[in-house]
Design an enzyme around this catalytic site. Structure first.
Site, mmCIF file in Angstrom:
data_model
loop_
_atom_site.group_PDB
_atom_site.id
_atom_site.type_symbol
_atom_site.label_atom_id
_atom_site.label_comp_id
_atom_site.label_asym_id
_atom_site.label_seq_id
_atom_site.Cartn_x
_atom_site.Cartn_y
_atom_site.Cartn_z
ATOM 1 N N CYS A 2 30.688 18.650 -24.556
ATOM 2 C CA CYS A 2 30.455 20.136 -25.266
ATOM 3 C C CYS A 2 30.078 21.088 -24.070
ATOM 4 O O CYS A 2 29.789 20.979 -22.880
ATOM 5 C CB CYS A 2 29.656 19.914 -26.184
ATOM 6 S SG CYS A 2 30.075 18.534 -27.560
ATOM 7 N N SER A 52 35.258 16.720 -29.790
ATOM 8 C CA SER A 52 34.762 15.464 -30.777
ATOM 9 C C SER A 52 35.241 14.249 -29.979
ATOM 10 O O SER A 52 36.394 13.918 -29.553
ATOM 11 C CB SER A 52 35.398 15.543 -31.960
ATOM 12 O OG SER A 52 34.867 16.949 -32.572
ATOM 13 N N ILE A 54 32.540 11.128 -30.350
ATOM 14 C CA ILE A 54 32.138 10.189 -31.321
ATOM 15 C C ILE A 54 31.691 10.790 -32.819
ATOM 16 O O ILE A 54 31.295 11.819 -33.017
ATOM 17 C CB ILE A 54 30.696 9.628 -30.644
ATOM 18 C CG1 ILE A 54 30.936 8.796 -29.552
ATOM 19 C CG2 ILE A 54 29.822 8.820 -31.808
ATOM 20 C CD1 ILE A 54 29.881 8.292 -28.755
ATOM 21 N N ASN A 75 24.956 18.612 -24.820
ATOM 22 C CA ASN A 75 26.237 18.193 -24.120
ATOM 23 C C ASN A 75 26.086 16.899 -23.296
ATOM 24 O O ASN A 75 25.164 16.772 -22.377
ATOM 25 C CB ASN A 75 26.452 19.477 -22.931
ATOM 26 C CG ASN A 75 27.493 19.105 -22.113
ATOM 27 O OD1 ASN A 75 28.545 18.376 -22.355
ATOM 28 N ND2 ASN A 75 27.405 19.651 -20.972
ATOM 29 N N ASP A 100 25.490 10.410 -31.449
ATOM 30 C CA ASP A 100 24.691 10.242 -30.479
ATOM 31 C C ASP A 100 23.434 11.579 -30.417
ATOM 32 O O ASP A 100 22.394 11.368 -30.017
ATOM 33 C CB ASP A 100 24.961 9.840 -29.109
ATOM 34 C CG ASP A 100 25.994 10.914 -28.706
ATOM 35 O OD1 ASP A 100 26.551 11.643 -29.324
ATOM 36 O OD2 ASP A 100 26.296 10.815 -27.544
ATOM 37 N N GLY A 364 35.354 6.384 -10.752
ATOM 38 C CA GLY A 364 34.785 5.607 -9.628
ATOM 39 C C GLY A 364 33.837 6.639 -9.015
ATOM 40 O O GLY A 364 33.394 6.018 -7.965
#
Length: 629
Positions: A2, A52, A54, A75, A100, A364
């Site tokens: 966010c 969006s 989760i 965020n 979360d 990575g």
């Protein structure tokens, strides 16, 4: 993922303008196109744009606790939020969402700022505590998510991006001359300061507390290089490493939307794919990029090999010099801080490709900083050993190297030879002593501008950081300084800004703080052994990553910008650097820049310097002349 922003005014009766919050949010719409929200009360205004990932149906922000006395804008991602959710339910907290974000609110109620020590993830958030009339700004341990702020005598303004702060008409756009010098020395801006006076970065692993107009910044986490008295066997260490990496990748795959992986053709991104493929039943999409430059090493065959090995749905694309140049103004606008990072342009295009298929990608990034993968680490360790052996003859060796380099122009000699007679802290604190920088730098600035610059101030953040690990091994000192500067202020800045430009979330499991702490506990020879970099990681991952990839010589992300600046982009470069408005800024001597361009055409030695000067000028045009897009 966010974008957040807000403002707190110190006057208890003061108000934050709703129009200001809307203007701030408009500048960071790309960070969260799915939703928008604000919270305004006496003294405080909070804004949020949501991507969006989760709990797609709820999770609107700003979000509060049960009685509306604690508010948060957030965020990032908290990967252990389910575990924390269970703990908080047991403590009697009532949840209205499955996000979360809400975990942060209730954990703060329970633990105060000590809640930060319980969070595992990447984050930047602001909490407004109504009862205490206090604002808390916090940033994750490694600085994966950015957070900027500006203090004045009357208020504090903060945001995920500088451009949101600049939306406040009270903010002045003044340049700090020392930061121009710092950028040209390093190619990015290590430390808390930005190119704009007063606009600062909250340091990784810290939180800021504002109460009654008083500001305090606290560090809640630091990277510690501690060694157990009894080192586990190599076989046991390899097993532990695979377990730590596997857990990190599994946690980073938590999402309610499709996930992809960015492949570079190297060990780290291939390892992430190998670990992810064994932990999901869903098809994984992978993405890579190449360049329209036949003389350049092509990463795409190695990325395709990785894709075929683990059964991903693979996509790739090609970037040309024209693509590169066309994106440069937008690159500067999105990056906000001037950064010499040509691979960031490639990351933008590959993120754009990925955004058509997924909303979250893993990469990575960070494996080299954790496990000492850069050749620079190996070379400097060997240099220090050689200097100890030749101690009485270092000056003579330096002169000999200089003569040989003048005759044969061998690049490693040009880079490392002058360091034979230098102290490690001095040359590592000022990396631009390498190569040609010392030869052109003295004549770059106009005398009247040079007088306003304290050149020692440019390297102050590195001196300060190195003092914290004085007495540690040479390798630990390098890894610590890079994890606090190069990583958050260059690589992770690029990773965040270029992916968010395409409204896509990037996750970096190799920079999970548990992985970093494990790596920091390992002895030096588990990272660099002989001439092998990233030794233990190559040993552990070599059983599951194709040998052809493990044994590759490290090439980084080879963007052919040096060749382009001599050929396809030569006119583009000269138009920028010799433009009337560029010269009128009064920073640099035109003759010096002419010499750089001519020398680059002959030998190709000054691509870094020239590209940095072009980035600096484009930054001025975007942020001092253009007030929006």
């Amino acid at each position: 993922m966010c974008g957040i922003c807000g403002k707190v005014v110190y006057d208890s009766e003061g108000q934050v303008s709703p129009a200001l919050l809307r203007a701030m949010l408009d500048t960071i719409r790309h960070r969260g196109p799915d939703d928008e929200g604000t919270y305004i009360a006496p003294q405080i205004g909070l804004g949020h744009r949501r991507l969006s990932i989760i709990d797609l149906n709820t999770g609107h922000q700003p979000l509060s606790n049960e009685d509306g006395t604690v508010w948060v804008v957030f965020n990032g991602e908290i990967y252990n939020f389910r575990e924390l959710h269970t703990f908080l339910l047991g403590r009697g907290h009532v949840f209205s969402t499955k996000t979360d974000t809400e975990v942060i609110v209730h954990l703060y109620e329970e633990l105060g700022t000590a809640c930060l020590e319980k969070l595992r993830g990447m984050f930047a958030f602001a909490i407004w505590d109504e009862k205490k009339r206090a604002l808390i700004l916090a940033r994750d341990r490694l600085g994966i998510k950015p957070l900027y702020y500006l203090l004045s005598s009357e208020s504090l303004v903060f945001a995920s991006e500088i451009k949101a702060i600049l939306a406040d008409p009270a903010v002045e756009r003044d340049i700090a001359p020392e930061m121009v010098d710092r950028f040209l020395k390093f190619g990015y801006l290590p430390g808390e300061e930005t190119l704009l006076k007063g606009v600062q970065k909250l340091s990784p692993g810290t939180y800021l507390l504002q109460r009654d107009g008083q500001i305090k910044v606290h560090q809640y986490w630091d990277l510690k290089f501690s060694r157990d008295s009894q080192v586990p066997s190599q076989a046991e260490t390899e097993k532990q490493l695979l377990n730590v990496l596997g857990e990190a990748v599994e946690l980073h795959m938590i999402a309610d939307v499709p996930i992809g992986i960015l492949l570079s053709g190297g060990l780290d991104s291939t390892a992430v794919l190998s670990l992810a493929a064994g932990r999901t039943q869903q098809e994984i999409s992978t993405f890579t990029v190449g360049f329209a430059a036949p003389q350049l090493a092509d990463e795409r065959p190695y990325a395709r090999l990785a894709s075929e090995t683990y059964g991903s749905r693979h996509y790739d694309m090609t970037i040309s010099a024209a693509d590169f140049a066309a994106f440069m103004p937008s690159f500067v606008w999105h990056m906000e801080e001037p950064v010499f990072e040509p691979p960031a342009v490639a990351l933008y295009y590959i993120s754009k490709l990925a955004s058509s298929h997924v909303k979250v990608v893993l990469s990575g990034e960070g494996g080299d900083e954790a496990f000492a993968g850069y050749p620079n680490y190996r070379n400097l360790l060997w240099l220090e050993r050689l200097k100890r052996c030749l101690s009485p003859f270092n000056r003579a060796a330096t002169r000999a190297v200089s003569i040989v380099n003048a005759l044969f122009r061998f690049q490693p000699l040009a880079r490392y030879g002058p360091l034979m007679n230098a102290q490690f802290p001095d040359y590592y604190n000022g990396r631009t002593l390498y190569g040609n920088s010392g030869q052109w730098y003295q004549t770059l600035y106009r005398p009247e501008y040079a007088g306003a610059i304290d050149h020692e101030y440019a390297v102050e953040p590195l001196h300060r950081l190195r003092s914290r690990v004085k007495g540690q091994s040479t390798l630990d000192q390098m890894l610590y300084v890079d994890s606090k500067t190069w990583l958050p202020d260059d690589l992770l800045l690029k990773a965040d800004k270029m992916t968010m430009a395409n409204s896509i979330e990037l996750r970096v499991p190799l920079l999970d703080h548990k992985v970093l702490e494990f790596a920091a506990s390992l002895p030096d020879d588990f990272k660099i052994r002989g001439f092998t970099t990233k030794y233990i990681a190559k040993r552990a991952l070599g059983r599951q990553v194709p040998k052809k990839i493990v044994r590759r010589r490290k090439v980084g992300f080879p963007v052919p910008y040096a060749s382009w600046l001599r050929n396809e982009l030569r006119d583009w470069l000269q138009e920028i650097l010799f433009d009337r408005k560029t010269l009128a800024r009064g920073y640099f001597e035109k003759a010096c820049i002419e010499h750089l361009i001519l020398d680059h055409q002959r030998r190709g030695d000054f691509s870094r310097e020239l590209f940095s000067l072009a980035i600096l000028e484009l930054w001025h045009r975007e942020f001092l002349e253009v007030h929006g897009r």
